[in-house]
Design a protein around this motif. Structure first.
Motif, PDB file in Angstrom:
ATOM      1  N   GLU A  61      69.410  13.135  33.227  1.00  0.00           N
ATOM      2  CA  GLU A  61      69.614  11.709  33.458  1.00  0.00           C
ATOM      3  C   GLU A  61      69.132  11.312  34.843  1.00  0.00           C
ATOM      4  O   GLU A  61      68.510  10.258  35.021  1.00  0.00           O
ATOM      5  CB  GLU A  61      71.078  11.337  33.257  1.00  0.00           C
ATOM      6  N   GLN A  62      69.425  12.141  35.847  1.00  0.00           N
ATOM      7  CA  GLN A  62      68.976  11.878  37.215  1.00  0.00           C
ATOM      8  C   GLN A  62      67.456  11.777  37.266  1.00  0.00           C
ATOM      9  O   GLN A  62      66.905  10.948  37.981  1.00  0.00           O
ATOM     10  CB  GLN A  62      69.460  13.006  38.129  1.00  0.00           C
ATOM     11  N   THR A  63      66.797  12.601  36.484  1.00  0.00           N
ATOM     12  CA  THR A  63      65.343  12.630  36.467  1.00  0.00           C
ATOM     13  C   THR A  63      64.760  11.492  35.634  1.00  0.00           C
ATOM     14  O   THR A  63      63.606  11.116  35.812  1.00  0.00           O
ATOM     15  CB  THR A  63      64.861  13.987  35.917  1.00  0.00           C
ATOM     16  N   GLY A  64      65.553  10.963  34.723  1.00  0.00           N
ATOM     17  CA  GLY A  64      65.066   9.898  33.852  1.00  0.00           C
ATOM     18  C   GLY A  64      64.507  10.399  32.539  1.00  0.00           C
ATOM     19  O   GLY A  64      63.735   9.707  31.881  1.00  0.00           O
ATOM     20  N   PRO A  80      60.031  12.445  40.231  1.00  0.00           N
ATOM     21  CA  PRO A  80      58.783  13.146  39.933  1.00  0.00           C
ATOM     22  C   PRO A  80      58.988  14.483  39.213  1.00  0.00           C
ATOM     23  O   PRO A  80      59.899  15.238  39.524  1.00  0.00           O
ATOM     24  CB  PRO A  80      58.160  13.368  41.309  1.00  0.00           C
ATOM     25  N   ILE A  81      58.131  14.704  38.232  1.00  0.00           N
ATOM     26  CA  ILE A  81      58.059  15.982  37.522  1.00  0.00           C
ATOM     27  C   ILE A  81      56.605  16.410  37.592  1.00  0.00           C
ATOM     28  O   ILE A  81      55.716  15.629  37.273  1.00  0.00           O
ATOM     29  CB  ILE A  81      58.462  15.837  36.039  1.00  0.00           C
ATOM     30  N   SER A  82      56.364  17.632  38.010  1.00  0.00           N
ATOM     31  CA  SER A  82      54.982  18.092  38.090  1.00  0.00           C
ATOM     32  C   SER A  82      54.878  19.515  37.569  1.00  0.00           C
ATOM     33  O   SER A  82      55.840  20.279  37.581  1.00  0.00           O
ATOM     34  CB  SER A  82      54.467  18.012  39.529  1.00  0.00           C
ATOM     35  N   THR A  93      58.154  21.530  38.786  1.00  0.00           N
ATOM     36  CA  THR A  93      59.023  20.993  39.830  1.00  0.00           C
ATOM     37  C   THR A  93      59.614  19.678  39.347  1.00  0.00           C
ATOM     38  O   THR A  93      58.890  18.805  38.864  1.00  0.00           O
ATOM     39  CB  THR A  93      58.240  20.762  41.139  1.00  0.00           C
ATOM     40  N   MET A  94      60.934  19.581  39.448  1.00  0.00           N
ATOM     41  CA  MET A  94      61.651  18.341  39.174  1.00  0.00           C
ATOM     42  C   MET A  94      62.829  18.304  40.131  1.00  0.00           C
ATOM     43  O   MET A  94      63.096  19.297  40.802  1.00  0.00           O
ATOM     44  CB  MET A  94      62.067  18.253  37.702  1.00  0.00           C
ATOM     45  N   ARG A  98      63.235  24.068  40.516  1.00  0.00           N
ATOM     46  CA  ARG A  98      61.873  24.585  40.597  1.00  0.00           C
ATOM     47  C   ARG A  98      61.812  25.806  39.703  1.00  0.00           C
ATOM     48  O   ARG A  98      62.669  26.685  39.785  1.00  0.00           O
ATOM     49  CB  ARG A  98      61.517  25.012  42.008  1.00  0.00           C
ATOM     50  N   VAL A  99      60.802  25.847  38.855  1.00  0.00           N
ATOM     51  CA  VAL A  99      60.640  26.945  37.919  1.00  0.00           C
ATOM     52  C   VAL A  99      59.230  27.476  38.050  1.00  0.00           C
ATOM     53  O   VAL A  99      58.275  26.702  38.063  1.00  0.00           O
ATOM     54  CB  VAL A  99      60.844  26.458  36.463  1.00  0.00           C
ATOM     55  N   GLN A 100      59.120  28.772  38.151  1.00  0.00           N
ATOM     56  CA  GLN A 100      57.806  29.393  38.120  1.00  0.00           C
ATOM     57  C   GLN A 100      57.875  30.532  37.129  1.00  0.00           C
ATOM     58  O   GLN A 100      58.809  31.340  37.176  1.00  0.00           O
ATOM     59  CB  GLN A 100      57.380  29.900  39.488  1.00  0.00           C
TER      60      GLN A 100
END
Length: 165
Positions: A61-64, A80-82, A93-94, A98-100
């Motif tokens: 929800e915070q991210t939309g 932002p989400i990238s 990244t959100m 962070r996920v890699q």
């Protein structure tokens, strides 16, 4: 397929362990492969699985990112989400996350060809998707195709960026 662990930017003990799995598969509409990225909690947060579900929902929800809706355009989220694709790994990244993870060559090819990935972040815990342990394709399919999981997930398309020019 091997599950990988996400690193959170902010300590959020209710989330528990957040993992991600990358796979690709044929789109029935056009016959071309699609790159998928699934994020989920193991349900091992400090306050239990139910609190973990609420924490993931709050993060979305915070991210939309709408939970239970259709496929959302990730480039239009509130926050932002990238997704950066480089040298066989994907970095998502959100806000607060962070996920890699390492991604297979066929996933990379599908992501680059379409120029986006289909990102699924479910609020439903999946203790069976343990980080570092290979996940059987049928188990993954059963989890992702479960109607309750679908209804409890945010689905979005995220553009792929690379360091290449």
């Amino acid at each position: 397929m091997t599950s990988q662990t996400a690193q959170t930017a902010v300590e959020q003990s209710h989330l528990g362990t957040i993992s991600v799995i990358a796979w690709s598969g044929e789109n029935i509409d056009d016959g071309r492969d699609v790159a998928f990225l699934l994020a989920y909690s193991l349900g091992d947060g400090s306050a239990g699985p139910e609190a973990g579900e609420k924490a993931v929902r709050a993060l979305l929800e915070q991210t939309g990112l709408p939970v239970g809706g259709g496929i959302f355009d990730g480039s239009k989220s509130k926050e932002p989400i990238s997704l950066l694709l480089e040298s066989g790994s994907a970095s998502l990244t959100m806000p607060s996350l962070r996920v890699q993870c390492l991604v297979p060559e066929e996933w990379t090819a599908a992501a680059l060809k379409r120029k986006h990935v289909h990102f699924i972040f479910t609020t439903r815990p999946w203790p069976g998707g343990t980080p570092g342990v290979p996940v059987d394709a049928e188990d993954l399919k059963a989890f992702v195709a479960d109607e309750e999981v679908i209804a409890a997930s945010a689905h979005c398309v995220i553009p792929v960026t690379t360091l290449r020019k």
